[in-house]
Design a protein around this motif. Structure first.
Motif, PDB file in Angstrom:
ATOM      1  N   HIS A   2       0.894  -1.236  -0.154  1.00 43.87           N
ATOM      2  CA  HIS A   2      -0.002  -0.214  -0.051  1.00 43.87           C
ATOM      3  C   HIS A   2       0.816   1.250  -0.089  1.00 43.87           C
ATOM      4  N   GLY A   3       0.557   2.114  -0.646  1.00 41.80           N
ATOM      5  CA  GLY A   3       0.594   3.566  -0.663  1.00 41.80           C
ATOM      6  C   GLY A   3       2.062   3.658  -1.398  1.00 41.80           C
ATOM      7  N   ASN A   4       2.652   4.739  -1.449  1.00 42.23           N
ATOM      8  CA  ASN A   4       3.915   4.978  -2.397  1.00 42.23           C
ATOM      9  C   ASN A   4       5.007   3.897  -2.563  1.00 42.23           C
ATOM     10  N   LYS A   5       5.218   3.249  -1.172  1.00 37.67           N
ATOM     11  CA  LYS A   5       6.245   2.249  -1.422  1.00 37.67           C
ATOM     12  C   LYS A   5       6.039   1.320  -2.364  1.00 37.67           C
ATOM     13  N   ALA A   6       4.955   0.935  -2.855  1.00 35.28           N
ATOM     14  CA  ALA A   6       4.809  -0.071  -3.670  1.00 35.28           C
ATOM     15  C   ALA A   6       5.302   0.542  -5.070  1.00 35.28           C
ATOM     16  N   TYR A   7       5.219   1.874  -5.447  1.00 32.61           N
ATOM     17  CA  TYR A   7       5.618   2.315  -6.675  1.00 32.61           C
ATOM     18  C   TYR A   7       6.980   2.528  -6.593  1.00 32.61           C
ATOM     19  N   THR A   8       7.622   2.720  -5.569  1.00 26.66           N
ATOM     20  CA  THR A   8       9.049   2.902  -5.585  1.00 26.66           C
ATOM     21  C   THR A   8       9.906   1.510  -5.535  1.00 26.66           C
ATOM     22  N   GLU A   9       9.164   0.495  -5.326  1.00 29.31           N
ATOM     23  CA  GLU A   9       9.966  -0.781  -5.186  1.00 29.31           C
ATOM     24  C   GLU A   9       9.518  -1.357  -6.503  1.00 29.31           C
ATOM     25  N   ILE A  10       8.574  -1.165  -7.475  1.00 29.36           N
ATOM     26  CA  ILE A  10       8.277  -1.920  -8.592  1.00 29.36           C
ATOM     27  C   ILE A  10       8.881  -1.107  -9.652  1.00 29.36           C
ATOM     28  N   ALA A  11       9.008   0.294  -9.661  1.00 25.97           N
ATOM     29  CA  ALA A  11       9.640   0.919 -10.709  1.00 25.97           C
ATOM     30  C   ALA A  11      11.016   0.680 -10.909  1.00 25.97           C
ATOM     31  N   PRO A  12      11.976   0.416 -10.081  1.00 26.70           N
ATOM     32  CA  PRO A  12      13.210   0.002 -10.439  1.00 26.70           C
ATOM     33  C   PRO A  12      13.243  -1.416 -11.173  1.00 26.70           C
ATOM     34  N   ARG A  13      12.580  -2.295 -10.778  1.00 24.64           N
ATOM     35  CA  ARG A  13      12.226  -3.502 -11.590  1.00 24.64           C
ATOM     36  C   ARG A  13      12.081  -3.364 -12.937  1.00 24.64           C
ATOM     37  N   LEU A  14      11.066  -2.474 -13.155  1.00 24.12           N
ATOM     38  CA  LEU A  14      10.532  -2.241 -14.586  1.00 24.12           C
ATOM     39  C   LEU A  14      11.749  -1.648 -15.369  1.00 24.12           C
ATOM     40  N   VAL A  15      12.588  -0.916 -14.881  1.00 29.86           N
ATOM     41  CA  VAL A  15      13.588  -0.336 -15.599  1.00 29.86           C
ATOM     42  C   VAL A  15      14.550  -1.418 -15.734  1.00 29.86           C
ATOM     43  N   GLY A  16      14.977  -2.193 -14.585  1.00 27.80           N
ATOM     44  CA  GLY A  16      15.960  -3.568 -14.786  1.00 27.80           C
ATOM     45  C   GLY A  16      15.522  -4.320 -15.856  1.00 27.80           C
ATOM     46  N   LEU A  17      14.132  -4.663 -15.885  1.00 35.29           N
ATOM     47  CA  LEU A  17      13.803  -5.804 -16.877  1.00 35.29           C
ATOM     48  C   LEU A  17      13.964  -5.155 -18.324  1.00 35.29           C
ATOM     49  N   ARG A  18      13.168  -3.716 -18.534  1.00 30.40           N
ATOM     50  CA  ARG A  18      13.162  -3.392 -19.814  1.00 30.40           C
ATOM     51  C   ARG A  18      14.800  -3.335 -20.316  1.00 30.40           C
ATOM     52  N   GLU A  19      16.121  -2.878 -19.400  1.00 30.43           N
ATOM     53  CA  GLU A  19      17.264  -2.751 -19.832  1.00 30.43           C
ATOM     54  C   GLU A  19      17.966  -4.380 -20.027  1.00 30.43           C
ATOM     55  N   VAL A  63       8.644 -12.440 -18.601  1.00 27.65           N
ATOM     56  CA  VAL A  63       8.528 -12.926 -17.383  1.00 27.65           C
ATOM     57  C   VAL A  63       7.152 -13.077 -16.798  1.00 27.65           C
ATOM     58  N   ASP A  64       7.328 -13.660 -15.458  1.00 25.42           N
ATOM     59  CA  ASP A  64       5.880 -13.815 -14.912  1.00 25.42           C
ATOM     60  C   ASP A  64       5.654 -12.204 -14.263  1.00 25.42           C
ATOM     61  N   LEU A  65       4.317 -12.146 -14.165  1.00 23.12           N
ATOM     62  CA  LEU A  65       3.861 -10.860 -13.482  1.00 23.12           C
ATOM     63  C   LEU A  65       4.206 -10.808 -12.046  1.00 23.12           C
ATOM     64  N   SER A  66       4.088 -11.867 -11.181  1.00 16.97           N
ATOM     65  CA  SER A  66       4.838 -11.906  -9.823  1.00 16.97           C
ATOM     66  C   SER A  66       6.112 -11.700  -9.654  1.00 16.97           C
ATOM     67  N   SER A  67       7.057 -11.761 -10.651  1.00 18.81           N
ATOM     68  CA  SER A  67       8.409 -11.270 -10.393  1.00 18.81           C
ATOM     69  C   SER A  67       8.394  -9.601 -10.579  1.00 18.81           C
ATOM     70  N   LEU A  68       7.452  -9.027 -11.222  1.00 15.53           N
ATOM     71  CA  LEU A  68       7.442  -7.557 -11.201  1.00 15.53           C
ATOM     72  C   LEU A  68       7.068  -7.047  -9.746  1.00 15.53           C
ATOM     73  N   ILE A  69       5.869  -7.793  -9.441  1.00 22.17           N
ATOM     74  CA  ILE A  69       4.999  -7.228  -8.041  1.00 22.17           C
ATOM     75  C   ILE A  69       5.962  -7.549  -7.178  1.00 22.17           C
ATOM     76  N   THR A  70       6.692  -8.833  -6.871  1.00 21.47           N
ATOM     77  CA  THR A  70       7.308  -9.137  -5.613  1.00 21.47           C
ATOM     78  C   THR A  70       8.764  -9.028  -5.547  1.00 21.47           C
ATOM     79  N   GLY A  71       9.309  -9.041  -6.938  1.00 21.50           N
ATOM     80  CA  GLY A  71      10.807  -8.971  -6.910  1.00 21.50           C
ATOM     81  C   GLY A  71      11.345 -10.369  -6.880  1.00 21.50           C
ATOM     82  N   GLN A  72      10.323 -11.595  -6.908  1.00 18.26           N
ATOM     83  CA  GLN A  72      10.949 -13.016  -6.799  1.00 18.26           C
ATOM     84  C   GLN A  72       9.958 -13.579  -7.780  1.00 18.26           C
TER      85      GLN A  72
END
Length: 185
Positions: A2-19, A63-72
């Motif tokens: 919940h809250g902005n923490k989710a955005y800040t955790e998922i955003a770097p995974r988006l960048v890393g995956l795209r790269e 990749v699996d959606l779960s890996s973007l959401i949870t990092g695992q």
């Protein structure tokens, strides 16, 4: 999450995956059918990231959606059992509560969620549209589903299946929240 923490955790995974798949912002935007500004905005981690966007990125990047959401990575291949109250909380919309009911399963062909939507005024509707199809089965309360300019009222036990590219919005009725099973493909 919940809250902005989710955005800040998922955003770097988006960048890393795209790269990791060697795509530019423009290339990813073209593949998932959004503007490059949208990709950049979600990668900044300062705004709500719809699960439909995450699903599209996961599909395009293999990749699996779960890996973007949870990092695992999801690790279950045959089945996943989720007990009452144990779904993975997902920050999809600020005003809805979403629980992913298959976060640990790999190679999913659909994403099942348990969703609770609050009552709200018409001027507070949050509109969404994304690729795929959606199935809603109402469990509790009364739900108003807007598909473009058509309004549908659902009661417990009712369901609706629709093309998710149609602009849609939801709200609980009679001053109460509505809880439903939401399956997105």
């Amino acid at each position: 999450m919940h809250g902005n923490k989710a955005y800040t955790e998922i955003a770097p995974r988006l960048v890393g995956l795209r790269e990791a798949v060697d795509m530019t912002v423009d290339q990813l935007a073209e593949k998932i059918g959004v503007k490059p500004e949208t990709v950049a905005l979600y990668e900044e981690g300062e705004t709500e990231i719809p699960v439909s966007y995450l699903k599209d990125v996961a599909t395009v990047c293999g990749v699996d959606l779960s890996s973007l959401i949870t990092g695992q990575e999801g690790h279950l291949h045959d089945y996943t059992l989720v007990r009452k109250g144990e779904g993975l909380s997902v920050e999809r919309r600020v005003d809805y509560d979403y629980f992913n009911l298959a976060a640990r399963f790999t190679n999913k062909m659909m994403e099942p969620f348990l969703v609770t939507v609050p009552a709200k005024d018409l001027n507070e509707l949050t509109w969404n549209e994304h690729n795929g199809q959606e199935f809603i089965y109402l469990l509790e309360g009364k739900l108003e589903v807007w598909l473009d300019q058509k309004r549908h009222k659902l009661e417990a036990g009712d369901s609706i299946y629709f093309d998710s590219r149609i602009p849609h919005a939801l709200r609980g009725l009679d001053g109460e929240s509505a809880t439903f099973l939401d399956v997105i493909s």
